[in-house]
Design a protein around this motif. Sequence first.
Motif: not given
Length: 345
Positions: A62-91
């Motif tokens: 996300c920091a290097i501008g590749a947020r759109d390249n991510i299509v799936g994330i872990s449940s931990h990232t979904a629950k605790n997204p930190g500075p990247v913000g909510k990623m509700s568009d990811k599986t």
Amino acid sequence: MSRYLFITILTLCGMLNSLSAWSADQAAATVRFRDAFGNPVQVAAPARRIVVINGDAVEILCAIGARDNIVGISSHTAKNPGPVGKMSDKTVVGPSTGPSIEKIIECRPDLVIAYEMWMSQKAFEAKLIPLGIPVARLFCYRIDHLDEEIRILGRLVGRQDQAEAYIAYKNRIIDTVKQKTGNLKPKIRVYNESYAPYKTVSDGCGADLLLDIAGLDNIAAGQSIPWPEATSEWLVEQNPDLIIKVASATFIKNGYGVDDVQAMDAFRNALITRPAWNRIKAVKSGRVHILASELWVGPRAPIGILYMAKWAYPEHFADMDPEAIHRQWLKKWHGRELKGIYVYP
């Protein structure tokens, strides 16, 4: 007629040349590297569909501008997204410790990025690689591997320049700390406690390197295992000048967006009132600090190093404000304001 035939031939030649150039470009864009296990990985770049169950890799991408390249994330990232913000568009494919293979496959990924720990290769790679889905195990939390792995991620998404800028920004903080602490003697003696009670750090783990960069003398260095267990008796005998306890969001809410100072105060109070701790120099002088796990490991570890160095040597870091530098980091790389509790007090 011959004129039209000539033009047609020229057009076809042009198309063939373009196709050849495209094929050459595609071949040149293949990224080859070895992951944290030493396994060879080969991925066609840019990888446009990546399942990332390594939360630290998510932050870097996300920091290097590749947020759109991510299509799936872990449940931990979904629950605790930190500075990247909510990623509700990811599986959400499940926990990093054991994600759903079926959900990963449904994402149709070009690549899966996981941590090197928790899952066996038999339970993970063996189920994905035969389906043509490459898997890369990366650390992304150990500071001694960060430069190399940020470069790998930059190449994978075609953002090498952004990756190099990110590395340079990170290393300027580290180099400044090293310059200020490199020749200091005697060094401040520190007890660094990990997530579990009395679990400390020794040679062979990445956390010990953070203490070394901060110019600290780790009282547990030289122990026979990387994560030894301390006792109150041993700590009283060692009598450290400084105590740094790492707070995991699993046990005490901290990090981005958290504002419950009372919970952090109670957490620290439980620490300093452990049996016999009132006899330790660091406790008697009030030099007991809580550091959020977000700043202890991962891409923002340089901020944590700066905090630790300033706690140890405030007179040498009077011109540096870790909070201000953290604020600049989040604004520059994530476009977000600094919110939350990362250290206490």
